[in-house]
Design a protein around this motif. Structure first.
Motif, PDB file in Angstrom:
ATOM      1  N   TYR A  51       0.847  -1.196   0.000  1.00  0.00           N
ATOM      2  CA  TYR A  51       0.000   0.000   0.000  1.00  0.00           C
ATOM      3  C   TYR A  51       0.877   1.238   0.000  1.00  0.00           C
ATOM      4  O   TYR A  51       2.007   1.212   0.474  1.00  0.00           O
ATOM      5  N   ALA A  52       0.344   2.324  -0.528  1.00  0.00           N
ATOM      6  CA  ALA A  52       1.048   3.607  -0.520  1.00  0.00           C
ATOM      7  C   ALA A  52       0.136   4.658   0.085  1.00  0.00           C
ATOM      8  O   ALA A  52      -1.040   4.752  -0.272  1.00  0.00           O
ATOM      9  N   ILE A  53       0.668   5.433   1.000  1.00  0.00           N
ATOM     10  CA  ILE A  53      -0.072   6.540   1.593  1.00  0.00           C
ATOM     11  C   ILE A  53       0.153   7.753   0.700  1.00  0.00           C
ATOM     12  O   ILE A  53       1.286   8.171   0.474  1.00  0.00           O
ATOM     13  N   THR A  54      -0.924   8.304   0.169  1.00  0.00           N
ATOM     14  CA  THR A  54      -0.810   9.455  -0.733  1.00  0.00           C
ATOM     15  C   THR A  54      -1.326  10.711  -0.048  1.00  0.00           C
ATOM     16  O   THR A  54      -2.127  10.641   0.881  1.00  0.00           O
ATOM     17  N   ASP A  55      -0.852  11.854  -0.538  1.00  0.00           N
ATOM     18  CA  ASP A  55      -1.203  13.140   0.051  1.00  0.00           C
ATOM     19  C   ASP A  55      -2.340  13.851  -0.673  1.00  0.00           C
ATOM     20  O   ASP A  55      -2.824  14.864  -0.192  1.00  0.00           O
ATOM     21  N   SER A  56      -2.731  13.347  -1.841  1.00  0.00           N
ATOM     22  CA  SER A  56      -3.739  14.064  -2.629  1.00  0.00           C
ATOM     23  C   SER A  56      -4.384  13.116  -3.637  1.00  0.00           C
ATOM     24  O   SER A  56      -3.900  12.013  -3.870  1.00  0.00           O
ATOM     25  N   THR A  57      -5.450  13.583  -4.266  1.00  0.00           N
ATOM     26  CA  THR A  57      -6.095  12.789  -5.316  1.00  0.00           C
ATOM     27  C   THR A  57      -5.173  12.659  -6.525  1.00  0.00           C
ATOM     28  O   THR A  57      -5.198  11.642  -7.219  1.00  0.00           O
ATOM     29  N   ILE A  58      -4.360  13.672  -6.784  1.00  0.00           N
ATOM     30  CA  ILE A  58      -3.393  13.611  -7.892  1.00  0.00           C
ATOM     31  C   ILE A  58      -2.401  12.475  -7.641  1.00  0.00           C
ATOM     32  O   ILE A  58      -2.106  11.694  -8.542  1.00  0.00           O
ATOM     33  N   GLU A  59      -1.901  12.370  -6.422  1.00  0.00           N
ATOM     34  CA  GLU A  59      -0.971  11.293  -6.096  1.00  0.00           C
ATOM     35  C   GLU A  59      -1.664   9.934  -6.172  1.00  0.00           C
ATOM     36  O   GLU A  59      -1.066   8.967  -6.637  1.00  0.00           O
ATOM     37  N   ARG A  60      -2.910   9.820  -5.719  1.00  0.00           N
ATOM     38  CA  ARG A  60      -3.642   8.555  -5.796  1.00  0.00           C
ATOM     39  C   ARG A  60      -3.790   8.098  -7.240  1.00  0.00           C
ATOM     40  O   ARG A  60      -3.567   6.936  -7.574  1.00  0.00           O
ATOM     41  N   ARG A  61      -4.146   9.024  -8.113  1.00  0.00           N
ATOM     42  CA  ARG A  61      -4.286   8.711  -9.540  1.00  0.00           C
ATOM     43  C   ARG A  61      -2.917   8.318 -10.128  1.00  0.00           C
ATOM     44  O   ARG A  61      -2.811   7.371 -10.912  1.00  0.00           O
ATOM     45  N   PHE A  62      -1.870   9.019  -9.718  1.00  0.00           N
ATOM     46  CA  PHE A  62      -0.515   8.732 -10.175  1.00  0.00           C
ATOM     47  C   PHE A  62      -0.100   7.319  -9.768  1.00  0.00           C
ATOM     48  O   PHE A  62       0.458   6.559 -10.574  1.00  0.00           O
ATOM     49  N   VAL A  63      -0.401   6.917  -8.536  1.00  0.00           N
ATOM     50  CA  VAL A  63      -0.088   5.572  -8.049  1.00  0.00           C
ATOM     51  C   VAL A  63      -0.808   4.520  -8.888  1.00  0.00           C
ATOM     52  O   VAL A  63      -0.215   3.516  -9.285  1.00  0.00           O
ATOM     53  N   GLN A  64      -2.069   4.743  -9.166  1.00  0.00           N
ATOM     54  CA  GLN A  64      -2.832   3.788  -9.975  1.00  0.00           C
ATOM     55  C   GLN A  64      -2.202   3.609 -11.353  1.00  0.00           C
ATOM     56  O   GLN A  64      -2.103   2.495 -11.868  1.00  0.00           O
ATOM     57  N   GLU A  65      -1.753   4.722 -11.943  1.00  0.00           N
ATOM     58  CA  GLU A  65      -1.140   4.639 -13.273  1.00  0.00           C
ATOM     59  C   GLU A  65       0.238   3.980 -13.216  1.00  0.00           C
ATOM     60  O   GLU A  65       0.586   3.185 -14.094  1.00  0.00           O
ATOM     61  N   LEU A  66       1.044   4.302 -12.186  1.00  0.00           N
ATOM     62  CA  LEU A  66       2.356   3.665 -12.035  1.00  0.00           C
ATOM     63  C   LEU A  66       2.207   2.157 -11.855  1.00  0.00           C
ATOM     64  O   LEU A  66       2.976   1.369 -12.418  1.00  0.00           O
ATOM     65  N   ASP A  67       1.227   1.781 -11.065  1.00  0.00           N
ATOM     66  CA  ASP A  67       1.068   0.383 -10.714  1.00  0.00           C
ATOM     67  C   ASP A  67       0.630  -0.486 -11.888  1.00  0.00           C
ATOM     68  O   ASP A  67       0.839  -1.695 -11.871  1.00  0.00           O
ATOM     69  N   THR A  68       0.034   0.119 -12.896  1.00  0.00           N
ATOM     70  CA  THR A  68      -0.423  -0.654 -14.054  1.00  0.00           C
ATOM     71  C   THR A  68       0.448  -0.459 -15.295  1.00  0.00           C
ATOM     72  O   THR A  68       0.211  -1.095 -16.312  1.00  0.00           O
ATOM     73  N   ALA A  69       1.455   0.395 -15.208  1.00  0.00           N
ATOM     74  CA  ALA A  69       2.314   0.674 -16.362  1.00  0.00           C
ATOM     75  C   ALA A  69       3.337  -0.449 -16.563  1.00  0.00           C
ATOM     76  O   ALA A  69       4.070  -0.807 -15.633  1.00  0.00           O
ATOM     77  N   ASN A  70       3.388  -0.980 -17.755  1.00  0.00           N
ATOM     78  CA  ASN A  70       4.326  -2.063 -18.069  1.00  0.00           C
ATOM     79  C   ASN A  70       5.780  -1.610 -18.001  1.00  0.00           C
ATOM     80  O   ASN A  70       6.671  -2.427 -17.780  1.00  0.00           O
TER      81      ASN A  70
END
Length: 165
Positions: A51-70
């Motif tokens: 899990y990652a603790i994020t500081d904002s909705t921008i960071e949450r969206r960024f995590v989702q994209e990083l986690d699915t990027a090949n």
């Protein structure tokens, strides 16, 4: 006005010299007990933790994209104790990202995620710290990494990929 000009001169001539200080691996775990995991979101595949603790909705969206990027092998939200000294105060970048070799020009990337890329909306002190940190990573690349470590301020995964191409 004199203090502003003095700070400008200091930053223009700023240089980082290597020292023998190193971070222990426990920098990633020492603050975990105090964190509020209700903000952690879904279980992750490529983050150094589940899990990652994020500081904002921008960071949450960024995590989702990083986690699915090949292209991404592993990434980490850098802990609050990971600080880069600057003349105007310590700076804590947000992310460290490692990419598959050959998929991206720069293998390692240190990112600062901001909601707005407009310099009009960044506080002056924040802009100054970012300028200093750019010099810090330039000196690392010059001495050790042959341009493999890249630092930039981004607002999305799409912007990250544009910067890296």
């Amino acid at each position: 006005m004199i203090k502003e000009q003095k700070a400008t001169v200091i930053i223009e001539h700023l240089a980082y010299d290597p020292i023998e200080d190193k971070f222990d691996l426990d920098i990633f775990t020492s603050g975990q007990i105090k964190q509020d995991f209700t903000k952690a979101g879904n279980k992750l595949q490529r983050h150094i933790y589940n899990y990652a603790i994020t500081d904002s909705t921008i960071e949450r969206r960024f995590v989702q994209e990083l986690d699915t990027a090949n292209e991404v092998v592993v990434y980490a939200k850098l802990p609050r104790g990971f600080l880069i000294p600057t003349p105007v105060g310590d700076y804590n970048p947000d992310w460290a990202i490692a990419f598959k070799e050959g998929a991206i020009k720069h293998i390692y990337f240190i990112a600062e995620t901001k909601g707005s890329m407009s310099s009009m909306e960044l506080r002056k002190i924040e802009e100054t710290k970012i300028e200093c940190v750019r010099k810090f990573f330039d000196s690392i690349n010059h001495r050790y990494a042959q341009e493999d470590v890249k630092y930039d301020v981004i607002d999305s995964f799409k912007k990250l990929m544009e910067v890296l191409q």
